[in-house]
Design an enzyme around this catalytic site. Structure first.
Site: not given
Length: 172
Positions: A40, A43, A112
């Site tokens: 993301n 990150e 996920d």
């Protein structure tokens, strides 16, 4: 990272063209040479020590740097309400707007869902762009559900059909 590196080596030795994707959760630069990663935006910002926000040039530089430093075949940066950005060497960046409603119920498991959908699509033979677009639909569906949720194949088909119908009405 050591387990993933061993897996990559063993798959290559066995001649299996299986995609290996990683959702590293703030250990992005610890992995390299895989099929793709799906960090993301926060990150990416942490890994590189930069801020992106709405700065298109900062996003482009950051995505290309992650691509180069990780030696991935693709990097899909998820950007929450700003959609996704797909980076593939030698091709222009693909910006994918959010799919579905902006009424978010719960983001639990969205990352996920994105990495799982993209992996499955690539394993089935999709291009990086098609896999990313399908992952975008799946992520858009799962955030509209409360708690940890899944997305069915029929939900994906319906979302794609609704989007295609909406594009057709906008053209006419």
């Amino acid at each position: 990272p050591p387990l993933v590196a061993k897996l990559r080596i063993e798959m290559k030795k066995a001649g299996h063209p299986v995609p290996i994707l990683i959702d590293s959760r703030y250990r992005l630069l610890g992995y390299s040479g895989l099929t793709a990663c799906t960090p993301n935006e926060s990150e990416v910002e942490e890994a590189l020590g930069v801020g992106i926000n709405d700065d298109a040039r900062a996003l482009e530089r950051a995505g290309r740097e992650i691509l180069e430093r990780t030696r991935m075949r693709a990097v899909l940066v998820t950007r929450g309400g700003r959609g996704m950005a797909l980076f593939v060497p030698g091709t222009p960046t693909v910006h994918i707007p959010i799919s579905g409603s902006d009424e978010i119920a719960d983001v639990t498991g969205a990352g996920d869902t994105v990495v799982a959908t993209m992996t499955l699509a690539l394993a089935a033979g999709a291009t990086f762009e098609l896999a990313a677009r399908l992952a975008n639909y799946a992520g858009g569906l799962v955030v509209m559900k409360r708690g940890t949720a899944t997305v069915s194949g029929s939900e994906l088909r319906d979302a794609i059909a609704r989007d295609a119908a909406g594009r057709g009405r906008r053209r006419g």
